[in-house]
Scaffold this active site. Structure first.
Site, mmCIF file in Angstrom:
data_model
loop_
_atom_site.group_PDB
_atom_site.id
_atom_site.type_symbol
_atom_site.label_atom_id
_atom_site.label_comp_id
_atom_site.label_asym_id
_atom_site.label_seq_id
_atom_site.Cartn_x
_atom_site.Cartn_y
_atom_site.Cartn_z
ATOM 1 N N ASP A 199 -4.831 -8.948 20.855
ATOM 2 C CA ASP A 199 -4.313 -7.592 20.990
ATOM 3 C C ASP A 199 -4.910 -6.680 19.907
ATOM 4 O OD1 ASP A 199 -2.098 -5.937 22.251
ATOM 5 O OD2 ASP A 199 -1.498 -5.781 20.154
ATOM 6 N N GLU B 205 -9.049 -7.302 22.731
ATOM 7 C CA GLU B 205 -8.750 -5.974 23.269
ATOM 8 C C GLU B 205 -9.228 -4.974 22.237
ATOM 9 O OE1 GLU B 205 -5.211 -2.980 24.575
ATOM 10 O OE2 GLU B 205 -5.131 -4.154 22.750
ATOM 11 N N HIS C 26 -1.597 -4.364 32.049
ATOM 12 C CA HIS C 26 -0.218 -3.888 31.899
ATOM 13 C C HIS C 26 -0.131 -2.532 31.213
ATOM 14 C CE1 HIS C 26 -1.433 -5.682 28.190
ATOM 15 N NE2 HIS C 26 -0.399 -5.112 27.576
ATOM 16 N N ASP C 27 -1.260 -1.977 30.767
ATOM 17 C CA ASP C 27 -1.260 -0.657 30.118
ATOM 18 C C ASP C 27 -1.868 0.423 31.006
ATOM 19 O OD1 ASP C 27 -0.288 -1.815 27.762
ATOM 20 O OD2 ASP C 27 -2.297 -2.117 26.936
ATOM 21 N N ASP D 158 -1.488 -14.483 24.594
ATOM 22 C CA ASP D 158 -1.752 -13.197 23.966
ATOM 23 C C ASP D 158 -1.552 -13.371 22.460
ATOM 24 O OD1 ASP D 158 -2.005 -10.340 23.772
ATOM 25 O OD2 ASP D 158 -1.162 -10.232 25.788
ATOM 26 N N ASP E 286 18.268 -13.055 36.799
ATOM 27 C CA ASP E 286 18.893 -12.286 35.719
ATOM 28 C C ASP E 286 18.179 -10.942 35.530
ATOM 29 O OD1 ASP E 286 16.529 -13.025 34.566
ATOM 30 O OD2 ASP E 286 17.392 -13.993 32.805
ATOM 31 N N ASP F 270 10.458 -15.082 34.604
ATOM 32 C CA ASP F 270 10.560 -16.234 33.699
ATOM 33 C C ASP F 270 9.520 -17.287 34.032
ATOM 34 O OD1 ASP F 270 11.706 -17.663 35.953
ATOM 35 O OD2 ASP F 270 13.518 -16.493 35.567
HETATM 36 C C1 NOJ Z 1 -2.119 -3.271 23.280
HETATM 37 C C2 NOJ Z 1 -1.202 -3.853 24.305
HETATM 38 O O1 NOJ Z 1 -1.922 -4.088 25.482
HETATM 39 C C3 NOJ Z 1 -0.075 -2.862 24.487
HETATM 40 O O2 NOJ Z 1 0.726 -3.188 25.583
HETATM 41 C C4 NOJ Z 1 0.705 -2.807 23.204
HETATM 42 O O3 NOJ Z 1 1.695 -1.808 23.323
HETATM 43 C C5 NOJ Z 1 -0.197 -2.453 22.017
HETATM 44 N N1 NOJ Z 1 -1.409 -3.197 22.031
HETATM 45 C C6 NOJ Z 1 0.494 -2.730 20.714
HETATM 46 O O4 NOJ Z 1 0.598 -4.125 20.522
#
Ligand code: NOJ
Length: 566
Positions: A206, A261, A334-335, A100, A27, A31
């Site tokens: 987070d 984080e 992922h950032d 997370d 899709d 998943d």
């Molecule tokens: C940190 C996360 O890694 C990021 O992807 C997210 O956009 C921000 N915190 C806000 O939750």
């Protein structure tokens, strides 16, 4: 002092961004069933735990970092039964499961927020941070403070039809929770216990150090602050108390691992967050080294790579916590942009740089975190247009740049190299349609066009397999207590090309050396090592023991692990 042994210190964590990992039902979105089909791949790499970016119900305004129900799985990922199966399958393979915990804010579609807005007398009103606006000199209504959101623009959103605003340190769709309210803290502890009861082994918190704010709210008068208000919401006065409470009411009741984080934590606070005696967190992430090729906080503004800065970030955090807490070792998430596409690394050195970066990072002191695709050297994507990039933050920044009259072509070039979208393209499994991510449905985020060349099947078939190199490196790390628990000692901190440190545990020592540049570099053996006591334990470019000498001419991105045999 030697660190206390613990499972999470010996762990290797693999991070999955579920939307982009494996789409089993074609899709266009990854998943849980897709993840289950790839667990052996993760296990064989040498990982011992998986951190899942948010799997919860969410309108996906920030792709899961805006949660609308903390106790539900997003239907696109599957059902709660699928999740229970995922835990069972992970545990059957000896893989621990980390969720997370996005606790600074909810989604604006969370039932609490909806109730808070619908009725001024609702008890949920006090779950959020709602304040009356102010009047400016002309009598116009303005937000309660001049704080700015991490995602650009004001940190306050006006509540329609009222003179009130709610605080959102991220997108307007991510209202901040009011941690001063004991009911909010109770809810959060309850959410942790819910997942712990299911068998979850740990959490990544987070932006954890933004949950305690300084009251009463004030304007940020510092003209040098690009992001206004940070001193009023980072490492706030009740941070340590809130973390201890989460421990007392949830985390300490189970055998958990936690990683926070951190948003540029103050050193002293960071030390307290992770101190083994403090009962707050086990570790935090540090990203200072990942700012060595950009203006910190403004990833899209590049600067020439500065190795000395990288070393201060990577190594200082190791030196700082020896004997008191524990550390993490990170290259991607992922950032972040893909590591082989930054730090001034040229494309032709992809293999050399991927293996070099793995050695100099994961032979350090701390728990390794590996982001999906990093283990095959996935690269940044050559995006052709803004429309191809799905991350809302990318678009906030484009709009900000437009407002500042930066030409589109300039902001596009800058964003391409730094955008979080680079980390979020589908995992490249093979050379078939959509890189084997699914059976052909258009993926939510475009596939990197280099997938025919860079994919898991091709990597595993190659003599220069990055995955197999990681496998060997992680197995070696696992087999040597010194590489896990040994203290780090740095050499030549001011060298602009070479990174050098040793790891020592009891009377055992290893020396790690690497040339972080695209040209040859000379390395002089530190005087406290005897040449005839050294052998090469691992090398990414095939050095042999016979070549050990006082002075070594290192090739671009060559890394060597020496073992001392006394
Ligand atoms: C940190 C996360 O890694 C990021 O992807 C997210 O956009 C921000 N915190 C806000 O939750």
């Amino acid at each position: 002092m030697a660190a206390k042994t613990n499972w999470y210190k010996e762990a290797v964590v693999y991070q999955i961004y579920p939307l982009s990992f494996m789409d089993s039902n074609n899709d266009g979105m990854g998943d849980i069933c897709g993840i289950i089909s790839k667990l052996d791949y993760i296990k064989e790499l040498g990982a011992t735990a998986i951190w899942f970016s948010p799997l919860y119900a969410s309108p996906w305004k920030d792709y899961g970092y805006d949660i609308s129900d903390y106790k539900a799985i997003h239907p696109a990922f599957g059902t709660m039964e699928d999740f229970d199966e995922l835990i069972r399958e992970c545990h059957a393979r000896g893989l621990r499961v980390m969720m997370d915990a996005v606790f600074n804010h909810t989604s604006n579609e969370h039932a609490w927020f909806k109730a808070a807005l619908a009725d001024k007398t609702s008890p949920y009103r006090d779950y959020y941070i709602i304040r009356k606006g102010k009047k400016d000199k002309e009598g116009k209504l303005i937000p309660p403070t001049n704080w700015t959101s991490s995602f650009t623009g004001p940190a306050w959103e006006r509540i329609e039809g009222t003179d009130e605003y709610y605080l959102h340190l991220f997108a307007p769709e991510q209202p901040d929770l009011n941690w001063e309210n004991p009911k909010v803290r109770e809810e959060m502890a309850g959410i942790l216990r819910f997942w712990l009861e299911k068998g979850v082994d740990g959490f990544r918190f987070d932006v954890f150090n933004m949950i305690s704010k300084v009251y009463p709210f004030k304007d940020d008068k510092n003209p040098l602050h690009f992001q206004k208000g940070v001193q009023y919401y980072v490492d706030g006065p009740r941070m340590h108390e809130f973390l201890k409470e989460l421990n007392d009411k949830a985390l300490s009741l189970y055998d958990t691992y936690t990683v926070g984080e951190s948003y540029t934590p103050d050193e002293e606070h960071a030390y307290r967050y992770i101190n083994e005696e403090s009962g707050e967190l086990d570790t935090i992430f540090h990203f200072e080294h990942l700012a060595a090729d950009n203006i910190f906080g403004l990833k899209m503004i590049p600067k020439p790579f500065n190795l000395r800065q990288f070393k201060r970030g990577l190594i200082d955090t190791q030196l700082r916590y020896h004997g008191s807490g524990w550390n993490t070792l990170v290259l991607e998430n992922h950032d972040q942009a893909r590591c082989v596409s930054r730090f001034g690394i040229k494309k032709k050195y992809r293999y050399e740089a991927a293996t070099f970066l793995a050695m100099i990072t994961y032979l350090g002191w701390g728990t390794p975190f590996i982001y999906q695709g990093q283990e095959i050297g996935m690269t940044n994507t050559d995006f052709k247009s803004r429309g191809e990039m799905k991350d809302p933050v990318t678009h906030f920044i484009f709009d900000l740049a437009k407002g500042l009259h930066v030409p589109d072509s300039v902001s596009f070039r800058m964003m391409k190299g730094a955008a979080r979208d680079n980390a979020r393209t589908p995992m490249q499994w093979d050379a078939s349609v959509n890189a084997g991510f699914n059976k052909g449905a258009e993926p939510w985020q475009c596939v990197n066009p280099d997938y025919k060349k860079i994919n898991v099947s091709a990597d595993l078939a190659s003599d220069k397999s990055i995955y197999r190199f990681y496998q060997k490196l992680l197995a070696l790390r696992k087999s040597e207590d010194t590489l896990i628990y040994g203290n780090t000692i740095e050499y030549y901190p001011d060298d602009r090309q070479v990174i050098t440190y040793s790891r020592c545990y009891g009377d055992k020592r290893f020396l790690i050396v690497g040339n972080f540049s695209g040209v040859r570099a000379d390395f002089i053996m530190p005087s406290d090592f005897e040449l005839d006591e050294l052998s090469i334990r691992m090398t990414n470019l095939g050095r042999s023991d016979a070549e050990i000498a006082e002075v070594l001419h290192l090739e671009p991105y060559e890394a060597i692990l020496f073992e001392e045999n006394r």
